[in-house]
Design an enzyme around this catalytic site. Structure first.
Site, PDB file in Angstrom:
ATOM      1  N   HIS A   1     -15.220 -43.163-109.802  1.00 33.75           N
ATOM      2  CA  HIS A   1     -14.345 -43.963-110.660  1.00 33.75           C
ATOM      3  C   HIS A   1     -13.668 -45.084-109.883  1.00 33.75           C
ATOM      4  O   HIS A   1     -13.453 -46.167-110.426  1.00 33.75           O
ATOM      5  CB  HIS A   1     -13.290 -43.065-111.298  1.00 33.75           C
TER       6      HIS A   1
ATOM      7  N   HIS B   1     -10.805 -44.461-120.382  1.00 34.19           N
ATOM      8  CA  HIS B   1     -10.073 -43.221-120.118  1.00 34.19           C
ATOM      9  C   HIS B   1     -10.784 -42.109-120.880  1.00 34.19           C
ATOM     10  O   HIS B   1     -10.174 -41.355-121.645  1.00 34.19           O
ATOM     11  CB  HIS B   1      -8.608 -43.353-120.556  1.00 34.19           C
TER      12      HIS B   1
END
Length: 751
Positions: free
Chosen positions: A55, A104
């Site tokens: 990420h 998210h």
């Protein structure tokens, strides 16, 4: 338990460390030892693990993302590009606009409300960190099958989180998408976009320079929520067959963020910071290493001065915590008192936690003991780079060969059949009204919303005297990208570009959120490589540089990956928002024109999904020069008052566009389809590069002359009239029946 200091690490080289539990590979751990010349301390291991996660480091994707720089089109508008918290473009009159879309996804599946809420909070802080006042948000969303029980668990919480956080911040939600597909079952996509406005001279960057300058952490206290958070959670595939790392999802406080925004903007106005970074993924590990890496020296941090909610946290946990509503600023010593004074005024906690040094190391101390001593670039910018193997999937040819031809999928041949399929498309959850969702969002707060949800794009006025405005649209079709990821990514850009132009704004720049499955799967990695190549090639042709964005990988459960879903956001500028073009047919007598060419292109279409639950064939072809021409025509026609309404043709084709424009304006339409062409194809094909426009009778000649001179096909297909959609010679359906089919669908499924 004794503290693991640098000295202790040097004296105990063989001490066992939980590098695998933190998501590191064996060779990555060996590389960390090579960089440091010793084993890492526990705190250093924590920093490297979160910063080298997929990420944060883009270790599987950056070899492909570099195309966005290599193929970057020339653009006078670009002020800040890839590499900062968000891109910045010049929109004229001394204004700069920053925007970005991020994901998210995994946290929102684990804890829907807080996962989505903190997604909004995080993207807003990215925009704030550039020096801008956030002015609007958008939310491209993807869920599993609309009638699946878990969708009823996930969707309401995610929507409530987005609305709850954004509404409390006082930011209008001006658009986005909601798509349902079983491929997202267990892996919903929660992408969030924010737009901010500033003057050119107010741009701030994330860098720490000037030895002796102070490092200030301000905002909420640091707690145990979100330890490892999105940095670890978004770097692993969900797998029901083995234990999974499930760090605590961050908990948001929008009221604290509102104070943080106003406090930070006042600090900016008084020019009190030399550099600034928000604390999002990887928390303090990210903020300190990135600020130091981008600066001119090193940094010394006293970690025990960090303000805590939980005083039992270890140094490792403090560095990994992704607690929300926090910022890190670099402040000159003679300005620190005023900085702290403003923080106190806004009831924002602020502590000096360190200073910039003239060295080349990031040094972090805990109660006087050195627990981190690293070259900051190795943490922030020199993580692993993988050339993941990829190959065209063995099933791709068969998927493309399964085209939705008339021989494979029954097509309606009568007017009643066309009407029935039109209603099926209009009532499918993907095409039906999303008002149950969007009504939970405040779209008009701040008073500058010009176009919002239900329109082709969202539009915000940024100068109340001149009426200068910006427009944003997000688009992405995972079904198209599954059929052909290269073309699918280009279609996402083309549709967002077309949506912005349909409102009358000139497209300027792109941000993207690339949502894919596991990069360790060669099939998925091929999809990613093709989509990235397609998007970079298309941006070059359309002249819209990528200013930044996000990559979200590991969106799969076990072996089942989501459809490749590149979500593309296009930002445009309009000189006068009073000249914008809505999509509603609002006045009887307006003449309806179809712009562009229609071919038999039903692969991945809304019709094939809604009527036959089919996916196969090829997506529509892309003609980027035609997209540019169509955009130019729509912008010029809007500016010069030649059209009263415009709606791009995409999901559901002409039929769905007519349904939406009629219902939005409360007026029907009489449609005469061109002779010699298949009515079914004309109504349901999703050929790109098309729009339907409403032209005042007084402007018909001028509009036709412009289209003819520029070489854009423009076919008159009807007139705004009555209270039904009447496709002459085929069928007629009342607006009341259309409304019954189009509305209430989401509510019924969630009941």
């Amino acid at each position: 338990m004794s503290l693991d200091t640098v000295k202790n690490a040097e004296q105990t080289p063989d001490a066992a460390q939980p590098w695998a539990d933190l998501g590191l590979k064996e060779d990555e751990y060996a590389r960390i030892r090579e960089i440091l010349g010793r084993r890492p301390t526990g705190a250093e291991l924590a920093m490297y693990s979160v910063m080298w996660s997929e990420h944060c480091s883009y270790k599987s994707s950056k070899v492909h993302l570099k195309q966005f720089g290599e193929k970057k089109p020339d653009s006078d508008a670009m002020l800040v590009g890839i590499g900062e918290n968000a891109g910045v473009v010049d929109v004229g009159q001394g204004y700069a606009v920053t925007f970005k879309v991020e994901s998210h996804n995994h946290p929102s599946y684990i804890e829907p409300y807080q996962g989505a809420a903190t997604g909004i909070g995080g993207i807003v802080r990215d925009i704030l960190a550039m020096g801008a006042r956030p002015v609007a948000v958008m939310d491209p969303l993807r869920f599993g099958a609309a009638d699946h029980p878990d969708t009823r668990r996930v969707l309401p919480g995610i929507v409530a989180g987005i609305g709850g956080y954004g509404n409390c911040l006082g930011l209008p939600n001006i658009g986005g998408e909601v798509v349902f597909d079983s491929c997202y079952q267990g892996n919903p996509l929660v992408n969030a976009l924010c737009v901010g406005v500033m003057k050119h001279e107010d741009i701030h960057l994330a860098q720490a320079s000037g030895a002796g300058n102070k490092v200030v952490l301000y905002g909420a206290r640091t707690g145990g929520d979100g330890i490892g958070g999105v940095s670890v959670l978004a770097s692993e595939t969900f797998d029901d067959t083995k234990p999974a790392k499930r760090p605590a999802v961050q908990v948001g406080d929008p009221f604290q963020e509102k104070l943080l925004i106003e406090c930070t903007l006042e600090i900016f106005r008084e020019k009190l910071v030399k550099g600034i970074q928000d604390l999002g993924g990887a928390g303090l590990s990210c903020a300190t290493s990135e600020l130091a890496s981008a600066g001119s020296g090193g940094m010394r941090i006293e970690l025990d001065t960090v303000h805590l909610r939980d005083h039992t946290l270890s140094p490792e946990e403090i560095l990994m915590s992704e607690s929300q509503e926090r910022m890190c600023a670099i402040v000159e010593p003679d300005k620190i008192d005023r900085f702290l004074e403003i923080c106190e005024k806004w009831d924002v906690i602020a502590n000096v936690i360190g200073e910039v040094t003239d060295g080349e190391r990031l040094e972090i101390y805990w109660h006087g003991e050195l627990v981190v001593d690293v070259p900051p670039r190795t943490v922030a910018h020199e993580g692993p780079t993988y050339q993941r193997p990829y190959a065209r999937p063995s099933w791709q040819d068969a998927l493309q060969a399964d085209a939705p031809t008339a021989e494979r999928l029954a097509r309606p041949t009568t007017g009643e059949g066309l009407k029935a399929d039109l209603l099926k498309v209009a009532s499918h959850p993907n095409q039906a009204s999303k008002s149950w969702i969007t009504d939970q969002y405040d779209r008009y707060v701040l008073g500058n919303t010009v176009l919002s949800v239900g329109e082709d794009s969202g539009m915000i006025r940024i100068d109340e005297e001149t009426n200068l405005g910006v427009s944003v649209a997000t688009d992405g079709n995972g079904r198209f990208a599954k059929l052909d990821p290269y073309t699918g990514a280009q279609l996402a850009l083309a549709e967002a570009y077309r949506n912005v132009a349909a409102g009358g704004a000139k497209p300027l720049a792109v941000s993207d959120c690339l949502n894919f499955g596991s990069p360790e799967d060669p099939d998925v990695m091929w999809q990613f490589a093709e989509a990235t190549r397609g998007l970079a090639d298309a941006c070059l042709v359309l002249g819209t540089p990528v200013t930044g964005g996000n990559v979200s990988l590991y969106n799969q459960t076990g072996e089942v990956a989501i459809h490749p879903t590149p979500v593309v956001a296009v930002l445009g500028v309009i000189d006068d928002v009073t000249r914008r073009t809505p999509l509603a047919f609002a006045e009887e007598g307006q003449l309806l024109y179809l712009l562009g060419d229609t071919a038999d292109e039903l692969g991945g279409s809304a019709w094939s999904q809604a009527v036959h639950d089919h996916l196969g064939g090829l997506p529509p072809t892309v003609d980027l020069e035609r997209e540019r021409l169509l955009g130019d025509i729509l912008i010029a026609a809007s500016r010069d008052g030649m059209i009263d309404a415009a709606h791009d043709l995409s999901d559901g084709g002409l039929g769905q566009a007519l349904v939406e424009s009629c219902l939005k304006g409360g007026h029907g339409a009489r449609i005469v389809l061109p002779e010699g062409q298949d009515p079914f194809v004309l109504l349901f094909s999703e050929s790109a590069g098309r729009a339907v426009v409403a032209v005042p009778r007084s402007e018909e000649l001028r509009f036709n002359d412009m289209c003819t001179a520029r070489g854009l096909p423009a076919t008159r297909i009807g007139v705004v009239d009555g209270d039904s959609l009447d496709v002459q010679g085929q069928f007629s359906v009342s607006l009341a029946e259309l409304k019954d089919a189009h509305t209430g669908v989401i509510e019924a499924l969630l009941a």
